[in-house]
Structure formats: structure tokens, C-alpha cells
Write a protein that holds these residues in place. Sequence first.
Motif, PDB file in Angstrom:
ATOM      1  N   ASP A   1       4.094  -3.888  -9.557  1.00 49.53           N
ATOM      2  CA  ASP A   1       2.704  -4.043  -9.103  1.00 49.53           C
ATOM      3  C   ASP A   1       1.852  -2.939  -9.728  1.00 49.53           C
ATOM      4  O   ASP A   1       1.429  -1.998  -9.071  1.00 49.53           O
ATOM      5  N   THR A   2       1.591  -3.070 -11.011  1.00 47.36           N
ATOM      6  CA  THR A   2       0.863  -2.041 -11.764  1.00 47.36           C
ATOM      7  C   THR A   2      -0.641  -2.297 -11.726  1.00 47.36           C
ATOM      8  O   THR A   2      -1.079  -3.412 -11.439  1.00 47.36           O
TER       9      THR A   2
ATOM     10  N   ARG B   1       7.232  -0.339   3.229  1.00 44.38           N
ATOM     11  CA  ARG B   1       7.359  -0.341   1.770  1.00 44.38           C
ATOM     12  C   ARG B   1       7.038   1.035   1.198  1.00 44.38           C
ATOM     13  O   ARG B   1       7.679   1.498   0.246  1.00 44.38           O
ATOM     14  N   SER B   2       6.060   1.715   1.786  1.00 47.89           N
ATOM     15  CA  SER B   2       5.693   3.047   1.306  1.00 47.89           C
ATOM     16  C   SER B   2       6.826   4.037   1.529  1.00 47.89           C
ATOM     17  O   SER B   2       7.119   4.871   0.668  1.00 47.89           O
ATOM     18  N   PHE B   3       7.477   3.927   2.676  1.00 43.76           N
ATOM     19  CA  PHE B   3       8.580   4.842   2.984  1.00 43.76           C
ATOM     20  C   PHE B   3       9.768   4.589   2.054  1.00 43.76           C
ATOM     21  O   PHE B   3      10.349   5.525   1.492  1.00 43.76           O
ATOM     22  N   VAL B   4      10.122   3.321   1.907  1.00 40.27           N
ATOM     23  CA  VAL B   4      11.246   2.962   1.032  1.00 40.27           C
ATOM     24  C   VAL B   4      10.974   3.435  -0.397  1.00 40.27           C
ATOM     25  O   VAL B   4      11.837   4.041  -1.050  1.00 40.27           O
ATOM     26  N   TYR B   5       9.786   3.176  -0.878  1.00 38.65           N
ATOM     27  CA  TYR B   5       9.442   3.545  -2.254  1.00 38.65           C
ATOM     28  C   TYR B   5       9.503   5.054  -2.446  1.00 38.65           C
ATOM     29  O   TYR B   5      10.043   5.540  -3.453  1.00 38.65           O
TER      30      TYR B   5
ATOM     31  N   ILE C   1       6.782  12.924   1.233  1.00 42.18           N
ATOM     32  CA  ILE C   1       5.566  12.723   2.039  1.00 42.18           C
ATOM     33  C   ILE C   1       4.359  12.474   1.142  1.00 42.18           C
ATOM     34  O   ILE C   1       3.519  11.617   1.418  1.00 42.18           O
ATOM     35  N   ARG C   2       4.291  13.217   0.059  1.00 42.97           N
ATOM     36  CA  ARG C   2       3.167  13.054  -0.871  1.00 42.97           C
ATOM     37  C   ARG C   2       3.140  11.646  -1.470  1.00 42.97           C
ATOM     38  O   ARG C   2       2.081  10.999  -1.525  1.00 42.97           O
ATOM     39  N   ILE C   3       4.304  11.163  -1.911  1.00 44.56           N
ATOM     40  CA  ILE C   3       4.377   9.814  -2.483  1.00 44.56           C
ATOM     41  C   ILE C   3       4.070   8.765  -1.419  1.00 44.56           C
ATOM     42  O   ILE C   3       3.362   7.792  -1.665  1.00 44.56           O
ATOM     43  N   PHE C   4       4.599   9.000  -0.218  1.00 46.13           N
ATOM     44  CA  PHE C   4       4.357   8.072   0.901  1.00 46.13           C
ATOM     45  C   PHE C   4       2.861   7.933   1.174  1.00 46.13           C
ATOM     46  O   PHE C   4       2.334   6.822   1.303  1.00 46.13           O
ATOM     47  N   LEU C   5       2.159   9.036   1.266  1.00 46.64           N
ATOM     48  CA  LEU C   5       0.719   8.999   1.550  1.00 46.64           C
ATOM     49  C   LEU C   5      -0.061   8.328   0.425  1.00 46.64           C
ATOM     50  O   LEU C   5      -1.050   7.632   0.665  1.00 46.64           O
ATOM     51  N   ARG C   6       0.415   8.527  -0.802  1.00 47.81           N
ATOM     52  CA  ARG C   6      -0.243   7.896  -1.948  1.00 47.81           C
ATOM     53  C   ARG C   6      -0.093   6.383  -1.877  1.00 47.81           C
ATOM     54  O   ARG C   6      -1.026   5.637  -2.166  1.00 47.81           O
ATOM     55  N   ARG C   7       1.097   5.904  -1.483  1.00 43.72           N
ATOM     56  CA  ARG C   7       1.305   4.465  -1.363  1.00 43.72           C
ATOM     57  C   ARG C   7       0.508   3.864  -0.215  1.00 43.72           C
ATOM     58  O   ARG C   7      -0.012   2.755  -0.321  1.00 43.72           O
ATOM     59  N   ILE C   8       0.417   4.616   0.882  1.00 42.37           N
ATOM     60  CA  ILE C   8      -0.401   4.154   2.009  1.00 42.37           C
ATOM     61  C   ILE C   8      -1.857   4.020   1.582  1.00 42.37           C
ATOM     62  O   ILE C   8      -2.550   3.064   1.944  1.00 42.37           O
ATOM     63  N   LYS C   9      -2.308   4.962   0.785  1.00 44.31           N
ATOM     64  CA  LYS C   9      -3.685   4.926   0.283  1.00 44.31           C
ATOM     65  C   LYS C   9      -3.922   3.684  -0.571  1.00 44.31           C
ATOM     66  O   LYS C   9      -5.037   3.153  -0.636  1.00 44.31           O
TER      67      LYS C   9
END
Length: 350
Positions: A161-162, A312-316, A297-305
Motif C-alpha cells: 500500500d504505497t 494492523r499498525s501494531f503488527v506492522y 512506538i514511533r512506527i506504530f504512531l506513524r501508521r495510525i496517522k
Amino acid sequence: MLALGFVVIGRNEGERLRRCLESILEQSIALRREMLGSESDSDESVSDLILTPIVYVDSGSDDGSVDCAKNLGCDVVQLAATRPFTAARARNAGLERLIEISPAVEFVQFIDGDCSLQPGWLSKAIAFSSVNPEAAIVCGRRREVYPQKTVYNALCDIEWDTPIGESNACGGDFFARRIAIESVQAFNSDMIAGEEPEMCFRLRKENWRIWRIDCEMTSHDAAMTSFRQFWLRNVRAGFAYAERCAMHATKKRPYCVREISSIFFWAFLIPVAALTLAPAFAPISILILMAYPAIVIRIFLRRIKLRNSIRRSFVYSMFTLLAKFPQFLGATKYFFTQLAGRKAAIIEYK
């Protein structure tokens, strides 16, 4: 009439290959009808679509894939086992054969044998390419068919999903302008992975452009059911990052340097520093290791954004960090094979 051809590659894809080839035939018929403005199945021009040039390149299948492709009217190329099988070699062989049987071909849709073409994609890709002559490659959304089956399938779906717009690279499925691909001698057949972004790098150096448009392109059956597959897929990714970096990175164009630096930082420097300091400076060692949850946590918040779901954000975020370790092994494998002067064998994960 538009000169369009297809190159399909595969190895032991079985039923997935049949679905792939049937989707190409179906969408070719739909495209021709759209171009002719025809509604009738009996239209003589529409019947010509069975002759749409489709080249299937097989890399040593033993599951009946070759017979399946022949029965569906494809021109089949069987790669000899005298050289290592690679996707790059297969695509080059397919392109060469397509041009041989259809010299006037202008555009080529490349597609992997475990994917199916989506309705409407061809007309959108053609329309975009027609008004953007600098576009060498146009790609759309590749979507995993069964993201709910395993966490590994879901990771593939997220990865594909780019962002919409001009891009630096494409994946294995893409719509290409023949003249552009030929201008850079197509794929590097010696690469065991990462051949698509490497070719895109060379295209961009020649001022061609790569675009991702907002359209469903293909559905993909990753069939990723085990952690071992996830691990090997990322070993291959690390190998590809290292190879592309070694091939093209310069001070002016630090190609893949960021990716390699990230891999070595998270999978080597952090654990080595923590283990080295642990005996005498345990608190500092623990503090260093806290970098791992911090980056998750940083990647998670970026995916949530980006409006991904919490799950999905947590898994990623978790698996993005975990992937650094097999990627490190892959990058290390590349450097050792270079030092030894050997060619690496293809890294298969399914």
C-alpha cells in the motif's frame, strides 16, 4: 490498434497460475470491447483477443504449469537449468520472446504467476501512459487476497500500500513502456532479488519516471503461512538492499545507504553495544535496549496517522523491527559472497 503484450513468470504456481492467465484473457477482452465500443460477444474483432500475445516463462516447474499455460493459448518459454533461475532472467526472456512474436508491441504488462489482473486496470494504465510520455512504468495497488489468513499475508498487503504519485520503484507487477525498458537493457539477470527497483533506478537516471496511480492493479496470493517464510523473505530483502547499494551508491546518489545503515544499526550495533556494556554498565545497557520499544512506538504512531487500524499498525511496527535481523543476515551474506568471489543461490521463501 494498441500494441499491448503480457509477460508472466512463475514456478510451481499451480492453480494460481491458471487464475492469473484467465484474468489476463478476461481483462484483455474487456479492454478490446471498451476500445471498440462493442457490447456483443459475437463481434469478430473481439474474437481476436484470444490471440493477445501472452508469454509465460517457466523456471523449472514440475506441477503442470507449462501445460496449463499452453492450453490457455500462451507462448511458453522454459528456462534451461544450466543457469540459476531468477525472476530477472525470466522477465528478460519473456520480454525478448514477446518482441520476437509481436515486434510492434508498445506496452508490456509484467505480472507474477501468483497474481491476477484486476478489472479496469489496463484501460487506466493505458490512459495514463498515453498522456504522460515520460512515464516508463505505471503501477497500481497490488492487494493480498487473504490478508486475514496469516499475519505474514497481512504484512505483504500493508507493504504494497504505497503512496499515490511519482515513485522511485515498482514491484513485480507493472505496466511498462517497451522503449523505456529497452533503453536500459531491461533487468539485471544476475540479481537474485530486488531487480525491479534496480531497473527503476537506472530508468530514473535516464530521466524516465515511475508512477503509482490510484487504481486496483492485481490481487496476489502470497501463501505465507509460516515464520520461516517471513524470515527467508527478509533475508532475501537484505541481500537485495546490499547488492543495490554496492552497485549504485555514490556520494551524490546514496542509493540504499539509508536502508543498509538502518539494518546494521538495529540488528548489529544496538545488540552489540548492549551486550558489551552489560557486565560493567547494566543500566546503560538497558537504556540502549529501550531503543527497540521506542522505535516500535514511533512506527506504530506513524501508521495510525496514516489511518491504519490499531491492530494492523501494531503488527506492522513489531514485524518491521523484527525484519531487521534476517535482513542483516541477508546483507551479510551478500558481502561474504562478494569477498569469496562466488555467486549466491536464489533465496526462495515458498
